[in-house]
Structure formats: C-alpha cells, structure tokens
Design an enzyme around this catalytic site. Structure first.
Site, mmCIF file in Angstrom:
data_model
loop_
_atom_site.group_PDB
_atom_site.id
_atom_site.type_symbol
_atom_site.label_atom_id
_atom_site.label_comp_id
_atom_site.label_asym_id
_atom_site.label_seq_id
_atom_site.Cartn_x
_atom_site.Cartn_y
_atom_site.Cartn_z
ATOM 1 N N TYR A 1 -14.373 51.393 25.152
ATOM 2 C CA TYR A 1 -13.706 51.075 23.880
ATOM 3 C C TYR A 1 -14.349 49.873 23.191
ATOM 4 C CZ TYR A 1 -9.971 49.917 20.574
ATOM 5 O OH TYR A 1 -9.274 49.606 19.435
ATOM 6 N N LYS B 1 -17.237 49.895 20.126
ATOM 7 C CA LYS B 1 -16.863 49.222 18.869
ATOM 8 C C LYS B 1 -17.856 48.088 18.579
ATOM 9 C CE LYS B 1 -12.861 51.095 17.468
ATOM 10 N NZ LYS B 1 -12.721 51.857 16.215
HETATM 11 N N1 LIG Z 1 -3.449 49.671 17.008
HETATM 12 C C1 LIG Z 1 -4.079 48.589 17.435
HETATM 13 O O1 LIG Z 1 -3.507 47.686 18.058
HETATM 14 C C2 LIG Z 1 -5.557 48.418 17.127
HETATM 15 C C3 LIG Z 1 -6.160 47.198 17.488
HETATM 16 C C4 LIG Z 1 -7.505 47.010 17.229
HETATM 17 C C5 LIG Z 1 -8.232 47.996 16.611
HETATM 18 N N2 LIG Z 1 -7.634 49.174 16.269
HETATM 19 C C6 LIG Z 1 -8.452 50.191 15.629
HETATM 20 O O2 LIG Z 1 -7.841 50.623 14.427
HETATM 21 C C7 LIG Z 1 -8.141 52.006 14.201
HETATM 22 C C8 LIG Z 1 -6.848 52.763 13.987
HETATM 23 O O3 LIG Z 1 -6.018 52.567 15.122
HETATM 24 P P1 LIG Z 1 -4.484 53.018 15.118
HETATM 25 O O4 LIG Z 1 -3.826 52.283 16.220
HETATM 26 O O5 LIG Z 1 -3.941 52.956 13.749
HETATM 27 O O6 LIG Z 1 -4.666 54.553 15.578
HETATM 28 P P2 LIG Z 1 -3.617 55.766 15.602
HETATM 29 O O7 LIG Z 1 -2.227 55.269 15.444
HETATM 30 O O8 LIG Z 1 -3.964 56.562 16.808
HETATM 31 O O9 LIG Z 1 -3.999 56.590 14.265
HETATM 32 C C9 LIG Z 1 -5.241 57.185 14.176
HETATM 33 C C10 LIG Z 1 -5.348 58.032 12.931
HETATM 34 O O10 LIG Z 1 -6.605 58.713 12.996
HETATM 35 C C11 LIG Z 1 -6.384 60.131 13.102
HETATM 36 N N3 LIG Z 1 -7.405 60.642 14.020
HETATM 37 C C12 LIG Z 1 -7.561 60.359 15.328
HETATM 38 N N4 LIG Z 1 -8.622 61.027 15.814
HETATM 39 C C13 LIG Z 1 -9.140 61.740 14.777
HETATM 40 C C14 LIG Z 1 -10.218 62.638 14.650
HETATM 41 N N5 LIG Z 1 -11.011 62.956 15.693
HETATM 42 N N6 LIG Z 1 -10.469 63.193 13.438
HETATM 43 C C15 LIG Z 1 -9.682 62.891 12.378
HETATM 44 N N7 LIG Z 1 -8.644 62.051 12.436
HETATM 45 C C16 LIG Z 1 -8.374 61.487 13.633
HETATM 46 C C17 LIG Z 1 -4.953 60.279 13.582
HETATM 47 O O11 LIG Z 1 -4.367 61.522 13.214
HETATM 48 P P3 LIG Z 1 -4.463 62.832 14.159
HETATM 49 O O12 LIG Z 1 -4.248 62.376 15.575
HETATM 50 O O13 LIG Z 1 -3.380 63.720 13.640
HETATM 51 O O14 LIG Z 1 -5.831 63.396 13.952
HETATM 52 C C18 LIG Z 1 -4.295 59.124 12.832
HETATM 53 O O15 LIG Z 1 -4.104 59.452 11.479
HETATM 54 C C19 LIG Z 1 -8.952 52.467 15.417
HETATM 55 O O16 LIG Z 1 -10.320 52.401 15.137
HETATM 56 C C20 LIG Z 1 -8.593 51.444 16.486
HETATM 57 O O17 LIG Z 1 -9.617 51.281 17.452
HETATM 58 C C21 LIG Z 1 -6.304 49.409 16.530
#
Ligand SMILES: NC(=O)c1ccc[n+]([C@@H]2O[C@H](COP(=O)([O-])OP(=O)(O)OC[C@H]3O[C@@H](n4cnc5c(N)ncnc54)[C@H](OP(=O)(O)O)[C@@H]3O)[C@@H](O)[C@H]2O)c1
Length: 254
Positions: free
Chosen positions: A154, A158
């Site tokens: 991860y 990134k």
């Molecule tokens: N949440 C945190 O604490 C956090 C912290 C640091 C960084 N981030 C980064 O922020 C970003 C978003 O994280 P999040 O927590 O908001 O994620 P999330 O809640 O899992 O949402 C991900 C979104 O992307 C879509 N998605 C996932 N895989 C996909 C694919 N192969 N093709 C098209 N759409 C896809 C999902 O919809 P479907 O599943 O329906 O496709 C959903 O709309 C990521 O890059 C993550 O690494 C998150």
C-alpha cells in the site's frame, strides 16, 4: 478566493463514496462539470442523482468503469472528451486498499493504485495539454511514514505514485500541465475504512486516534486541498505532495 472552475471539465475516478465522493461534490460546488466513475451501477446512479440534486447549477455524470481494466478506462476518457470537447482536470483516486504482504495484494495495488492512475493520466494527456490542465493523484501518509500498514504494497506503491506524479510535473511543465499529489491521513466517514476499523479492530483505532495529535481524524476537508491544487489559483504549484493529516506524519518535509 475565487477558483474559476465553472467552465472546467473534471474527471474523478472512484467517486461514489468516501474521499472520491467528497471531491466530486466540492468540484460541483465550484460549478465545474464533473464526470466520475466506479464499478457499481447502483451507487453510480444513486450518487449522480443525489449530487445533481444538491448542485443544480453544475453538471454531474456517473459511469460504470473498473479502472484496473485499461480498455474500460480509456473508453471512458475518450467518451468524456467526445461529449465535452475538453478535459481540464483528472483526479486519480481509487486504491485496492490492500495491506496484506502477498503476491495477490501487491498485484491488486499495482493495478489499481499505480497503473490505473498512470493509464487515466496518459489517456487524458492530449486533452490536458490542450487545456493546460492539471493532475491530482490521491496518495497516502503511509507513503511518507512507515506505519501500521507495513510491510505491504500500500504505502510502497503510493510512494511510487507520488514519484511518478512529480516526474510528470517536471516533464509536462513546459506544456503548461501541472501535477500534484494529495496524501490524506486517516480519514473518517460513515461506511469508510476507519469506521470499519473502529468496530472491527478497536485497538488499532485507539492507537491511531492517539497518533492523530489534533485529536481527530481527517474529515471531507481533504477534498478542499484537491480542488485548490487543481484550480488556477495553484497555477505555480506543481510536483508537490500535500499531506492533509493534521500532523499525523512525524517526518519533516523540506
Ligand atoms: N480513507 C482513508 O483513511 C485514506 C487515508 C489515506 C489515503 N486514502 C486514499 O484515498 C483514496 C480513496 O480512499 P477511500 O477511503 O475514500 O476509499 P473507498 O471508501 O474504498 O472508496 C473508493 C471509491 O473508489 C471506487 N473504486 C474502488 N476500486 C475501483 C476500481 N477498480 N474502479 C473504479 N472505481 C473503484 C469505489 O466504488 P466501487 O467499490 O463501487 O467501485 C469508491 O467509489 C484511496 O486512494 C486511498 O488510498 C484514504
């Protein structure tokens, strides 16, 4: 501050929940036309309806695309360019969110976190060069600090995404295209990974809450940083990785 995004066409991958949905909503609040995607038809339709109703002065289009499939991703970018005659901003958002140190997990992160971002940017590049547009990659603080996700693909992949985005900033600068990364800290929202951890692994949740020195996790405010960096108000900012983490990272960035 006026961001002048009203006539811009923005692509956001993974826009149906969490950080991606907040980014779509913030661009719509600025009056941009936003095209977003995810893999799940029902949520794409529901979010398009919800956000269109909430932002009647902006246009929102959802599409069903799995970004780990290069053919689907390229076809979507082409269809957006054909429909709107321009692409001004791309935001590469989804992650496989996979922290197991297994070959399968490395492959999933490589396809979704790294290659999907690269393929999105490459497909949109001819259009971004025409509009002197902007790229924002969503990374993570796990790329900056060795944290609870280690050892895993991860943070490592990134980190590769941050590096590739900085490479693009340098190579595309003469063409007027900017590229930056935003690295969220632990981001808490309903149904998100940190709500799941709060209930499924309370010990990890408690230790991360302790590490969040401002006493809380990141909120949807992370989307504001993305929208600002994408806008012309950030016209001389390129090649940067902006942590939005409330001081969670302990490393000093010079
Ligand atoms: N949440 C945190 O604490 C956090 C912290 C640091 C960084 N981030 C980064 O922020 C970003 C978003 O994280 P999040 O927590 O908001 O994620 P999330 O809640 O899992 O949402 C991900 C979104 O992307 C879509 N998605 C996932 N895989 C996909 C694919 N192969 N093709 C098209 N759409 C896809 C999902 O919809 P479907 O599943 O329906 O496709 C959903 O709309 C990521 O890059 C993550 O690494 C998150």
């Amino acid at each position: 501050m006026k961001l002048n995004l009203e006539k811009k066409v923005v692509l956001v991958t993974g826009g149906t929940r969490g950080i991606g949905k907040c980014i779509v909503a913030e661009f719509l609040a600025e009056g941009a036309t936003v095209c977003f995607c995810s893999r799940t038809a029902a949520t794409v339709e529901a979010v398009e309806k919800e956000l269109s109703a909430a932002h009647p002065n902006a246009t929102c289009h959802g599409a069903i695309v799995d970004v780990s499939d290069p053919a689907q991703l390229e076809a979507w970018v082409s269809s957006v360019a054909a429909a709107h005659n321009q692409i001004d901003v791309v935001v590469a958002n989804p992650s496989a969110l996979s922290i197991a140190d297994t070959a399968e997990s490395w492959n999933a992160c490589f396809q979704t976190d790294m290659m999907a971002a690269r393929n999105l940017i490459q497909a949109a590049l001819p259009h971004l060069e025409q509009t002197k547009g902007s790229i924002v990659s969503i990374a993570t603080v796990s790329a900056r600090d060795v944290d609870f996700t280690a050892p895993s693909p991860y943070g490592a992949l990134k980190a590769a995404l941050i590096h590739y985005t900085a490479q693009l900033a340098h190579t595309l600068a003469p063409k007027g295209v900017r590229a930056n990364s935003v690295s969220p800290g632990n981001t808490y929202f309903k149904g998100g990974v940190w709500e799941q951890i709060e209930h499924g692994n309370p010990a990890l949740f408690a230790s991360q809450m302790k590490a969040n020195v401002m006493g809380r996790m990141v909120r949807p405010e992370v989307a504001d940083a993305v929208v600002f960096l994408a806008s012309e108000r950030a016209s001389f900012i390129t090649g940067q990785n902006l942590n939005v983490d409330g001081g969670l990272c302990t490393g000093v960035q010079y």
